[in-house]
Structure formats: structure tokens, C-alpha cells
Write a protein that holds these residues in place. Structure first.
Motif, PDB file in Angstrom:
ATOM      1  N   THR A   1     -91.090  15.407 -33.849  1.00 44.02           N
ATOM      2  CA  THR A   1     -92.451  15.249 -34.332  1.00 44.02           C
ATOM      3  C   THR A   1     -93.415  15.864 -33.327  1.00 44.02           C
ATOM      4  O   THR A   1     -93.036  16.173 -32.209  1.00 44.02           O
ATOM      5  N   HIS A   2     -94.648  16.036 -33.743  1.00 51.31           N
ATOM      6  CA  HIS A   2     -95.700  16.499 -32.829  1.00 51.31           C
ATOM      7  C   HIS A   2     -96.473  15.275 -32.384  1.00 51.31           C
ATOM      8  O   HIS A   2     -96.757  14.387 -33.172  1.00 51.31           O
ATOM      9  N   GLY A   3     -96.821  15.230 -31.114  1.00 51.74           N
ATOM     10  CA  GLY A   3     -97.536  14.056 -30.650  1.00 51.74           C
ATOM     11  C   GLY A   3     -98.052  14.213 -29.251  1.00 51.74           C
ATOM     12  O   GLY A   3     -98.077  15.305 -28.689  1.00 51.74           O
ATOM     13  N   GLY A   4     -98.444  13.090 -28.685  1.00 49.66           N
ATOM     14  CA  GLY A   4     -99.032  13.122 -27.356  1.00 49.66           C
ATOM     15  C   GLY A   4    -100.444  13.682 -27.454  1.00 49.66           C
ATOM     16  O   GLY A   4    -101.069  13.671 -28.501  1.00 49.66           O
ATOM     17  N   ASN A   5    -100.962  14.181 -26.374  1.00 48.94           N
ATOM     18  CA  ASN A   5    -102.298  14.760 -26.354  1.00 48.94           C
ATOM     19  C   ASN A   5    -102.260  16.270 -26.522  1.00 48.94           C
ATOM     20  O   ASN A   5    -103.194  16.958 -26.141  1.00 48.94           O
ATOM     21  N   SER A   6    -101.175  16.780 -27.062  1.00 46.73           N
ATOM     22  CA  SER A   6    -101.044  18.218 -27.235  1.00 46.73           C
ATOM     23  C   SER A   6    -100.346  18.488 -28.555  1.00 46.73           C
ATOM     24  O   SER A   6    -100.061  17.586 -29.328  1.00 46.73           O
ATOM     25  N   ASN A   7    -100.052  19.734 -28.790  1.00 48.35           N
ATOM     26  CA  ASN A   7     -99.348  20.136 -29.998  1.00 48.35           C
ATOM     27  C   ASN A   7     -97.857  20.279 -29.726  1.00 48.35           C
ATOM     28  O   ASN A   7     -97.155  20.956 -30.452  1.00 48.35           O
ATOM     29  N   SER A   8     -97.375  19.648 -28.669  1.00 49.33           N
ATOM     30  CA  SER A   8     -95.976  19.757 -28.257  1.00 49.33           C
ATOM     31  C   SER A   8     -95.055  19.066 -29.256  1.00 49.33           C
ATOM     32  O   SER A   8     -95.397  18.036 -29.825  1.00 49.33           O
TER      33      SER A   8
ATOM     34  N   LYS B   1     -92.628   2.040 -28.005  1.00 53.07           N
ATOM     35  CA  LYS B   1     -92.283   3.380 -28.467  1.00 53.07           C
ATOM     36  C   LYS B   1     -93.045   4.373 -27.609  1.00 53.07           C
ATOM     37  O   LYS B   1     -94.239   4.211 -27.371  1.00 53.07           O
ATOM     38  N   GLN B   2     -92.338   5.404 -27.148  1.00 54.31           N
ATOM     39  CA  GLN B   2     -92.931   6.384 -26.255  1.00 54.31           C
ATOM     40  C   GLN B   2     -92.603   7.782 -26.756  1.00 54.31           C
ATOM     41  O   GLN B   2     -91.476   8.064 -27.144  1.00 54.31           O
ATOM     42  N   PHE B   3     -93.606   8.670 -26.747  1.00 57.21           N
ATOM     43  CA  PHE B   3     -93.396  10.062 -27.130  1.00 57.21           C
ATOM     44  C   PHE B   3     -92.991  10.859 -25.898  1.00 57.21           C
ATOM     45  O   PHE B   3     -93.651  10.788 -24.865  1.00 57.21           O
ATOM     46  N   ILE B   4     -91.894  11.611 -26.002  1.00 54.32           N
ATOM     47  CA  ILE B   4     -91.440  12.476 -24.911  1.00 54.32           C
ATOM     48  C   ILE B   4     -91.425  13.910 -25.429  1.00 54.32           C
ATOM     49  O   ILE B   4     -90.686  14.233 -26.365  1.00 54.32           O
ATOM     50  N   ALA B   5     -92.267  14.755 -24.838  1.00 57.22           N
ATOM     51  CA  ALA B   5     -92.275  16.182 -25.189  1.00 57.22           C
ATOM     52  C   ALA B   5     -90.990  16.808 -24.672  1.00 57.22           C
ATOM     53  O   ALA B   5     -90.576  16.555 -23.548  1.00 57.22           O
ATOM     54  N   THR B   6     -90.352  17.609 -25.490  1.00 55.19           N
ATOM     55  CA  THR B   6     -89.071  18.192 -25.119  1.00 55.19           C
ATOM     56  C   THR B   6     -89.110  19.707 -25.217  1.00 55.19           C
ATOM     57  O   THR B   6     -89.891  20.269 -25.987  1.00 55.19           O
ATOM     58  N   ASN B   7     -88.286  20.343 -24.443  1.00 53.27           N
ATOM     59  CA  ASN B   7     -88.055  21.783 -24.558  1.00 53.27           C
ATOM     60  C   ASN B   7     -86.812  21.976 -25.400  1.00 53.27           C
ATOM     61  O   ASN B   7     -85.782  21.358 -25.140  1.00 53.27           O
ATOM     62  N   ILE B   8     -86.907  22.836 -26.395  1.00 57.52           N
ATOM     63  CA  ILE B   8     -85.756  23.141 -27.238  1.00 57.52           C
ATOM     64  C   ILE B   8     -85.076  24.365 -26.650  1.00 57.52           C
ATOM     65  O   ILE B   8     -85.690  25.414 -26.498  1.00 57.52           O
TER      66      ILE B   8
END
Length: 162
Positions: free
Chosen positions: A37-44, A60-67
Motif C-alpha cells: 500500500t501507499h502510506g506514511g508521509n510520502s508516496n512510498s 499497526k505500523q507502516f514500513i516503507a520498503t524497497n522492491i
């Protein structure tokens, strides 16, 4: 007496030629694409994970990931905040996923930007000295990319002096 080494290549392969010493393996968690999903304070793009705070409450915590690689239905990720046993929440509802044993993929460290970034490779041909890899693959290498000659001496995000 004179000898010359001859190598017959019966099947011609075209691609990028890299040294075998550059090739390393890295572990990745395979997560279905529907969990992103997209989330956090960015479009990550990232994952929603379930963790516990100091009080023992579930959050629940959003973790931006690198694919690093994608297949038809899954993405391959390797992040600091993810470990075996981490519970990943499906944002569309339904079932959740617990990360289990990672899968190993081969790649090289790209150093175009001055620091090491792992890139997946697709080996078309390999002998004792070098490998021919596919060029222009998603999340892979392209012509004129700089790579670490000895991948075993480099770590992810390490700054490389050129």
C-alpha cells in the motif's frame, strides 16, 4: 610445444559481461503484491505490519520498503524493520501473512550513486571467470552501470570512494 586454450560457444548469448567475483547472494522476503500500500508521509510503497509497543499493546505500523525484484504476483523485499515472524496486514482485509524463511537471489552491488545498491541479475551464461547477464531487466543492471568488482567486500548502502 605450444598450446592455446579454445572455448567453443555453441549457443550465442548476448548481454552484459561481469566478473564472477562481483556476484553475491542476498536473502529476501517474498510478499504478495496485494499486501503493498501507499502510506506514511510520502508516496512510498510499503507494508502494514503489526507490532507491540512497550505497554504490550498491538499497533499497526507502516514500513516503507524497497522492491528489489517482482514476479507476476509477488515482490521481493529486504528491510531493516522486517524479520521472520513479522505479521503483515493485508490492507484490503482478509487474511494476514506471517513472514517466514527468506528466499535467496543472486545479484551485484551497483555503485553509480557513490554508495552500494544491490541489484538482481539474470544469468544467461557462466563459466569459471565471468557471467553473461540479461541487460535492461526490471530492478537490474543496464549498460555502463558501475558495479563492485568484489561483491563480498561490500555491504548494502556502504559509501564507495571512487
Amino acid at each position: 610445444e605450444r598450446f592455446i586454450d579454445v572455448e567453443l560457444m555453441l549457443a550465442k548469448q548476448e548481454g552484459l559481461k561481469i566478473s564472477n567475483s562481483s556476484i553475491v547472494s542476498k536473502d529476501f522476503y517474498v510478499v504478495p503484491s496485494t499486501y503493498f500500500t501507499h502510506g506514511g508521509n510520502s508516496n512510498s510503497r510499503g507494508l502494514l505490519v503489526e507490532t507491540k509497543n512497550e505497554d504490550g499493546e498491538t499497533i499497526k505500523q507502516f514500513i516503507a520498503t524497497n522492491i528489489y525484484y517482482s514476479s507476476e504476483e509477488s515482490y521481493y523485499v529486504n528491510e531493516e524493520g522486517l524479520a521472520a515472524g513479522t505479521k503483515v496486514i493485508n490492507p484490503a482485509g482478509g487474511e494476514n501473512l506471517v513472514l517466514s524463511a527468506p528466499e535467496s537471489l543472486q545479484g551485484v552491488y551497483n555503485i553509480n550513486k557513490g554508495y552500494a545498491v544491490f541489484r538482481i541479475i539474470d544469468i544467461l551464461y557462466q563459466n569459471e571467470e565471468y557471467a553473461i547477464i540479461a541487460r535492461g531487466t526490471d530492478y537490474g543492471l543496464s549498460q555502463y552501470d558501475h558495479i563492485a568488482l568484489d561483491g563480498s567486500l561490500v555491504t548494502e548502502h556502504e559509501i564507495i570512494a571512487q
